[in-house]
Design a protein around this motif. Structure first.
Motif, PDB file in Angstrom:
ATOM      1  N   TRP A  50       0.814  -1.221   0.000  1.00 52.66           N
ATOM      2  CA  TRP A  50       0.000   0.000   0.000  1.00 52.66           C
ATOM      3  C   TRP A  50       0.844   1.266   0.000  1.00 52.66           C
ATOM      4  CZ3 TRP A  50      -4.851  -0.309  -1.368  1.00 52.66           C
ATOM      5  CH2 TRP A  50      -5.545  -1.507  -1.150  1.00 52.66           C
ATOM      6  N   ASP A  51       2.139   1.114   0.388  1.00 51.67           N
ATOM      7  CA  ASP A  51       3.029   2.278   0.394  1.00 51.67           C
ATOM      8  C   ASP A  51       3.101   2.939  -0.973  1.00 51.67           C
ATOM      9  OD1 ASP A  51       3.615   2.102   2.990  1.00 51.67           O
ATOM     10  OD2 ASP A  51       5.597   1.175   2.768  1.00 51.67           O
ATOM     11  N   PHE A  52       2.877   2.140  -2.007  1.00 52.32           N
ATOM     12  CA  PHE A  52       2.934   2.658  -3.375  1.00 52.32           C
ATOM     13  C   PHE A  52       2.038   3.881  -3.523  1.00 52.32           C
ATOM     14  CE2 PHE A  52       1.644   2.614  -7.884  1.00 52.32           C
ATOM     15  CZ  PHE A  52       2.895   2.609  -8.480  1.00 52.32           C
ATOM     16  N   LEU A  53       0.893   3.832  -2.856  1.00 48.72           N
ATOM     17  CA  LEU A  53      -0.080   4.914  -2.983  1.00 48.72           C
ATOM     18  C   LEU A  53       0.350   6.174  -2.233  1.00 48.72           C
ATOM     19  CD1 LEU A  53      -3.479   3.069  -2.570  1.00 48.72           C
ATOM     20  CD2 LEU A  53      -2.443   3.924  -4.669  1.00 48.72           C
ATOM     21  N   PHE A  54       1.185   6.013  -1.221  1.00 41.02           N
ATOM     22  CA  PHE A  54       1.482   7.161  -0.354  1.00 41.02           C
ATOM     23  C   PHE A  54       2.913   7.655  -0.478  1.00 41.02           C
ATOM     24  CE2 PHE A  54      -1.825   4.528   1.614  1.00 41.02           C
ATOM     25  CZ  PHE A  54      -2.864   5.423   1.500  1.00 41.02           C
ATOM     26  N   SER A  55       3.715   6.967  -1.282  1.00 41.39           N
ATOM     27  CA  SER A  55       5.100   7.390  -1.436  1.00 41.39           C
ATOM     28  C   SER A  55       5.202   8.521  -2.452  1.00 41.39           C
ATOM     29  CB  SER A  55       5.956   6.206  -1.878  1.00 41.39           C
ATOM     30  OG  SER A  55       7.187   6.678  -2.372  1.00 41.39           O
ATOM     31  N   ARG A  56       6.107   9.483  -2.164  1.00 45.72           N
ATOM     32  CA  ARG A  56       6.276  10.617  -3.064  1.00 45.72           C
ATOM     33  C   ARG A  56       7.485  10.459  -3.966  1.00 45.72           C
ATOM     34  NH1 ARG A  56       5.232  16.197  -0.354  1.00 45.72           N
ATOM     35  NH2 ARG A  56       3.267  15.854   0.704  1.00 45.72           N
ATOM     36  N   VAL A  57       8.218   9.347  -3.817  1.00 48.21           N
ATOM     37  CA  VAL A  57       9.462   9.194  -4.565  1.00 48.21           C
ATOM     38  C   VAL A  57       9.215   8.447  -5.868  1.00 48.21           C
ATOM     39  CG1 VAL A  57      11.813   8.297  -4.481  1.00 48.21           C
ATOM     40  CG2 VAL A  57      10.703   9.068  -2.385  1.00 48.21           C
ATOM     41  N   TRP A  58       9.780   8.956  -6.964  1.00 47.41           N
ATOM     42  CA  TRP A  58       9.742   8.229  -8.233  1.00 47.41           C
ATOM     43  C   TRP A  58      11.159   8.241  -8.755  1.00 47.41           C
ATOM     44  CZ3 TRP A  58       6.008   5.322 -10.475  1.00 47.41           C
ATOM     45  CH2 TRP A  58       6.240   4.883 -11.783  1.00 47.41           C
ATOM     46  N   ASP A  59      11.907   7.175  -8.458  1.00 55.02           N
ATOM     47  CA  ASP A  59      13.320   7.139  -8.797  1.00 55.02           C
ATOM     48  C   ASP A  59      13.654   5.837  -9.532  1.00 55.02           C
ATOM     49  OD1 ASP A  59      16.048   7.142  -8.936  1.00 55.02           O
ATOM     50  OD2 ASP A  59      16.361   7.863  -6.896  1.00 55.02           O
ATOM     51  N   PRO A  60      13.646   5.890 -10.873  1.00 53.04           N
ATOM     52  CA  PRO A  60      13.899   4.670 -11.654  1.00 53.04           C
ATOM     53  C   PRO A  60      15.298   4.117 -11.429  1.00 53.04           C
ATOM     54  CG  PRO A  60      12.988   6.411 -13.040  1.00 53.04           C
ATOM     55  CD  PRO A  60      13.336   7.038 -11.734  1.00 53.04           C
ATOM     56  N   VAL A  61      16.258   4.975 -11.060  1.00 52.37           N
ATOM     57  CA  VAL A  61      17.622   4.485 -10.869  1.00 52.37           C
ATOM     58  C   VAL A  61      17.698   3.634  -9.607  1.00 52.37           C
ATOM     59  CG1 VAL A  61      20.031   5.135 -10.628  1.00 52.37           C
ATOM     60  CG2 VAL A  61      18.518   6.543 -12.006  1.00 52.37           C
ATOM     61  N   ALA A  62      17.087   4.126  -8.523  1.00 49.94           N
ATOM     62  CA  ALA A  62      17.142   3.411  -7.250  1.00 49.94           C
ATOM     63  C   ALA A  62      16.043   2.350  -7.139  1.00 49.94           C
ATOM     64  CB  ALA A  62      17.027   4.400  -6.099  1.00 49.94           C
ATOM     65  N   GLY A  63      15.115   2.312  -8.108  1.00 46.74           N
ATOM     66  CA  GLY A  63      14.029   1.342  -8.043  1.00 46.74           C
ATOM     67  C   GLY A  63      13.019   1.660  -6.961  1.00 46.74           C
ATOM     68  N   GLN A  64      12.810   2.963  -6.696  1.00 50.39           N
ATOM     69  CA  GLN A  64      11.806   3.384  -5.711  1.00 50.39           C
ATOM     70  C   GLN A  64      10.645   4.056  -6.455  1.00 50.39           C
ATOM     71  OE1 GLN A  64      11.435   3.038  -2.386  1.00 50.39           O
ATOM     72  NE2 GLN A  64      13.163   1.613  -2.525  1.00 50.39           N
ATOM     73  N   PHE A  65       9.448   3.537  -6.280  1.00 41.98           N
ATOM     74  CA  PHE A  65       8.326   4.099  -7.018  1.00 41.98           C
ATOM     75  C   PHE A  65       7.133   4.374  -6.109  1.00 41.98           C
ATOM     76  CE2 PHE A  65      10.721   1.410  -9.963  1.00 41.98           C
ATOM     77  CZ  PHE A  65      11.055   2.360 -10.916  1.00 41.98           C
ATOM     78  N   GLY A  66       6.534   5.565  -6.277  1.00 41.78           N
ATOM     79  CA  GLY A  66       5.349   5.915  -5.508  1.00 41.78           C
ATOM     80  C   GLY A  66       4.398   6.703  -6.375  1.00 41.78           C
ATOM     81  N   ALA A  67       3.103   6.587  -6.086  1.00 42.79           N
ATOM     82  CA  ALA A  67       2.091   7.150  -6.987  1.00 42.79           C
ATOM     83  C   ALA A  67       1.567   8.511  -6.556  1.00 42.79           C
ATOM     84  CB  ALA A  67       0.932   6.162  -7.106  1.00 42.79           C
ATOM     85  N   LEU A  68       1.851   8.915  -5.312  1.00 42.08           N
ATOM     86  CA  LEU A  68       1.149  10.078  -4.755  1.00 42.08           C
ATOM     87  C   LEU A  68       1.231  11.360  -5.599  1.00 42.08           C
ATOM     88  CD1 LEU A  68      -0.688  10.575  -2.367  1.00 42.08           C
ATOM     89  CD2 LEU A  68       1.249  11.517  -1.123  1.00 42.08           C
ATOM     90  N   PRO A  69       2.434  11.781  -6.056  1.00 47.77           N
ATOM     91  CA  PRO A  69       2.476  13.031  -6.836  1.00 47.77           C
ATOM     92  C   PRO A  69       1.621  12.953  -8.099  1.00 47.77           C
ATOM     93  CG  PRO A  69       4.691  12.252  -6.312  1.00 47.77           C
ATOM     94  CD  PRO A  69       3.761  11.166  -5.923  1.00 47.77           C
ATOM     95  N   PHE A  70       1.550  11.771  -8.689  1.00 45.57           N
ATOM     96  CA  PHE A  70       0.804  11.613  -9.937  1.00 45.57           C
ATOM     97  C   PHE A  70      -0.701  11.626  -9.682  1.00 45.57           C
ATOM     98  CE2 PHE A  70       4.848   9.354 -10.109  1.00 45.57           C
ATOM     99  CZ  PHE A  70       5.480  10.138 -11.052  1.00 45.57           C
ATOM    100  N   VAL A  71      -1.106  10.972  -8.585  1.00 48.43           N
ATOM    101  CA  VAL A  71      -2.514  10.993  -8.207  1.00 48.43           C
ATOM    102  C   VAL A  71      -2.936  12.436  -7.932  1.00 48.43           C
ATOM    103  CG1 VAL A  71      -4.192  10.285  -6.462  1.00 48.43           C
ATOM    104  CG2 VAL A  71      -2.481   8.658  -7.266  1.00 48.43           C
ATOM    105  N   TYR A  72      -2.072  13.135  -7.196  1.00 45.44           N
ATOM    106  CA  TYR A  72      -2.348  14.533  -6.858  1.00 45.44           C
ATOM    107  C   TYR A  72      -2.522  15.374  -8.125  1.00 45.44           C
ATOM    108  CZ  TYR A  72      -1.592  19.252  -5.016  1.00 45.44           C
ATOM    109  OH  TYR A  72      -1.720  20.583  -4.721  1.00 45.44           O
ATOM    110  N   GLY A  73      -1.568  15.256  -9.033  1.00 49.64           N
ATOM    111  CA  GLY A  73      -1.618  16.045 -10.262  1.00 49.64           C
ATOM    112  C   GLY A  73      -2.859  15.746 -11.087  1.00 49.64           C
ATOM    113  N   THR A  74      -3.216  14.461 -11.163  1.00 48.28           N
ATOM    114  CA  THR A  74      -4.392  14.059 -11.937  1.00 48.28           C
ATOM    115  C   THR A  74      -5.658  14.655 -11.336  1.00 48.28           C
ATOM    116  OG1 THR A  74      -3.258  11.979 -12.375  1.00 48.28           O
ATOM    117  CG2 THR A  74      -5.599  12.045 -12.874  1.00 48.28           C
ATOM    118  N   VAL A  75      -5.783  14.521 -10.013  1.00 48.81           N
ATOM    119  CA  VAL A  75      -6.990  14.997  -9.351  1.00 48.81           C
ATOM    120  C   VAL A  75      -7.096  16.520  -9.431  1.00 48.81           C
ATOM    121  CG1 VAL A  75      -8.179  15.188  -7.125  1.00 48.81           C
ATOM    122  CG2 VAL A  75      -7.135  13.021  -7.798  1.00 48.81           C
TER     123      VAL A  75
END
Lengths: 346, 324
Positions: free
Chosen positions: B66-91
């Protein structure tokens, strides 16, 4: 929908070729996919090659380097193409799936250039690697920062905030840029790293070269990076970058080829080499090879013959038509090394 | 609805062997079969879509939960992905689009259906429908070359009037959540106008005449009788507009700034779910990266359902209150 249409078209093509094969047995259809950056060059090469050998048709889909690596690993295409070499993990995956090795063949050279829009500055600006890393890390925030003023004593740099523009889509262009920054800045290497998309510390994202160039044009005091070919063809002015020898070099076909020549001495046998920050007085530091990815064992005898013949042609005759499309030629040493490597294809 | 219609010919007083074919001859049975398979196909496609998104996002779902939904990090190099900024922008961009487009669209629809002379109404409606057929990349280009410079010109005015709000602060480069919201508003307007107009035109003339007979003015009959009568249809048009706004990709990515950060200001750049999928999917390498992008697709799907559900609930409660 589009997908199905192409599939149908491809199936129809294949059926046509098969039918024709009954009459003329030498008909060969090959498919490749990958990098978008060399696409104009590849399209022209495959077209010229088709004119020389009307029975051979090579199709190339420019779906992106990542896509090219994926498709050759899945075995859905005969060859792939990429702006960044496959990493060890990807090669391991390829070996597991296909049971054979993958070979990299450099085809042409490309480069990234810093483009900017600073009102009141008409001359080409000089950028030190430290300045570029600082700007893209968000540490150098004003155009009259000492690091920039030092390199441009004559330019009237304003005290405005710098706006950074980068690519938003995953891209080989980004890969080269951040690869350079990683080499010149330890902080960039640990904080951001190298990939086709990264977690940018600052800045706006634009889609494609045209997106970045468009944003730079519209936002005063902005800076971004674009492909050399795109900048030349669209007459966008760009700055010089300092190379390891200490001279500020403007990117052009000669300085990009010089960078490759500088790196040629230390070229590994598998050609997987980054030529950013290459040695050489006239070498431009943000350049790259772009590669064809070809398996070292090809079952289909006819296809193998065509690929080997095409590689020979591309390294000889093909290199002649490179500069007409604003790509930089491969240095002679690299061509010689590649000709030897072709014999690895079995 | 469909069932009784279909059963009518199937229930003759004497059952004969040929009754099925008699039904075919009448056309009701085949019509039923054809239409039900059409309806089933839609359900099937939706289910398949969710299934594929769910299965192919397994790697990312297991890794991040569930962290995927609440994480603010999107870092393809480190393999850390979170959806929050994108959800925010869409809404945020979709909400802004509706705030601008709903009053404009419904107002225009009322004018076109109730107040405008028929010839003006027909011409304008034709233009509106033409607008709906423009490809989104064209809107994107328009946004980059016309809207963004225009917004930069009116920015000082906005700042002086609304600058005390946290939503209109910070530097403004043109490429922002604000620009994305405005271009979305322009894109969804034709949907709201043309559907709302159709719905308003479909309100029975009796209703209008009855209101007028009771002594209502033209405007009173329009606002108090015709519009409430057509409320359901107008709401439907807004849902359609919302769906388009949530999923719009090309025009948004061209002006939103593509920066996965969450900032209260509409002047700041942002990122939307559809935009990042389009931007990064082709070059995504590695299972986790691709799988995270697919999970973003799943999140967008869930978001669409959630927002539609909430909106419908809201309408339902307010309608009840209005009727009693």
């Amino acid at each position: 929908m589009k997908m199905t249409m192409t599939k149908i078209a491809r199936a129809a093509c294949l059926a046509g070729v098969m039918a024709a094969a009954g009459v003329v047995s030498a008909e060969v259809l090959m498919n490749g996919a990958g990098a978008t950056f060399p696409n104009p060059m590849y399209s022209k090469w495959f077209d010229q090659y088709h004119k020389l050998h009307p029975e051979i048709q090579i199709n190339y889909q420019s779906i992106g380097s990542g896509g090219g690596i994926k498709q050759i690993t899945e075995g859905t295409v005969d060859f792939g193409a990429s702006d960044g070499p496959m990493n060890d993990e990807q090669i391991k995956q390829f070996k597991e799936k296909r049971g054979t090795n993958i070979l990299h063949f450099p085809t042409v050279l490309g480069a990234d250039v810093p483009a900017y829009n600073v009102p009141g500055v008409a001359t080409d600006l000089n950028f030190t690697p430290e300045a570029l890393a600082g700007i893209f890390l968000g540490k150098i925030t004003k155009w009259n920062d000492p690091e920039l003023v030092k390199a441009n004593p004559k330019a009237k740099l304003p005290g405005n905030d710098i706006v950074v523009v980068h690519r938003s889509d995953g891209s080989g262009t980004t890969y080269v840029w951040v690869d350079f920054l990683s080499k010149v800045s330890p902080e960039w290497k640990t904080k951001v790293g190298t990939a086709t998309s990264v977690n940018w510390p600052v800045g706006l994202g634009g889609k494609g070269n045209e997106g970045v160039a468009g944003q730079i044009r519209q936002i005063p005091n902005s800076i971004g990076y674009i492909e050399l070919v795109y900048a030349v063809q669209n007459k966008i002015s760009y700055g010089r970058v300092r190379n390891p020898s200490g001279s500020f070099v403007k990117a052009d076909l000669a300085s990009v080829t010089a960078a490759a020549a500088g790196a040629a001495k230390a070229m590994p046998d598998d050609f997987r080499v980054s030529i950013t920050n290459a040695p050489g007085k006239t070498a431009y530091p943000i350049a790259t090879f772009t590669w064809l990815l070809i398996p070292d064992k090809i079952q289909d005898g006819a296809k193998k013959k065509v690929l080997i013949d095409f590689l020979h042609w591309m390294l000889g005759q093909g290199q002649m038509s490179v500069e007409a499309l604003d790509y930089a030629q491969l240095p002679k040493q690299v061509v010689a090394k590649e000709l030897k490597a072709i014999t690895k294809i079995q | 609805m469909a069932t009784p219609v279909a059963e009518l010919p199937a229930a003759p007083s004497v059952r004969r062997a040929g009754s099925f074919f008699w039904g075919l001859h009448g056309g009701d049975k085949p019509a039923f079969l054809i239409t039900i398979s059409c309806a089933a196909a839609i359900v099937l496609v939706t289910c398949l879509l969710v299934y594929e998104l769910f299965v192919n996002s397994a790697v990312s779902r297991h890794k991040f939960g569930w962290d995927f939904l609440f994480s603010r990090v999107w870092d393809p190099v480190a393999g850390q992905f979170g959806a929050l900024p994108f959800v925010y922008g869409t809404v945020v961009t979709s909400a802004l689009a509706l705030v601008i487009a709903v009053p404009l669209g419904v107002g225009a629809a009322i004018f076109l259906s109730e107040l405008a002379p028929p010839r003006v109404s027909d011409t304008l409606t034709f233009l509106v429908e033409l607008l709906a057929a423009v490809p989104s990349v064209i809107f994107g280009l328009l946004a980059v070359f016309v809207l963004v410079p225009f917004l930069k010109q009116i920015e000082p005015v906005l700042r002086s009037v609304l600058g005390w709000l946290p939503t209109f602060q910070g530097p403004f480069y043109g490429f922002s959540l604000f620009a994305a919201g405005v271009i979305l508003a322009i894109m969804v307007l034709p949907f709201i106008i043309s559907i709302s107009r159709e719905v308003l035109l479909a309100v029975p003339t009796d209703q209008r005449e009855a209101a007028l007979a009771l002594g209502a003015t033209k405007w009173e009959s329009t606002w108090q009788v015709v519009v409430p009568f057509a409320r359901k249809g107008i709401t439907g048009s807004i849902f359609l507009a919302l769906a388009r706004a949530l999923g719009e990709t090309m025009a948004v990515t061209m002006v939103i700034g593509n920066d996965p950060k969450i900032s209260a200001s509409l002047f700041a750049p942002g990122y939307s779910i559809a935009a990042i999928i389009a931007n990064e999917f082709t070059e995504a390498t590695g299972d986790l990266y691709t799988s995270s992008l697919i999970e973003l697709g799943l999140v967008l799907f869930a978001l669409t359902i959630l927002i539609n559900g909430i909106a419908r609930l809201l309408i339902l409660t307010t309608t009840r209150r209005g009727e009693t």
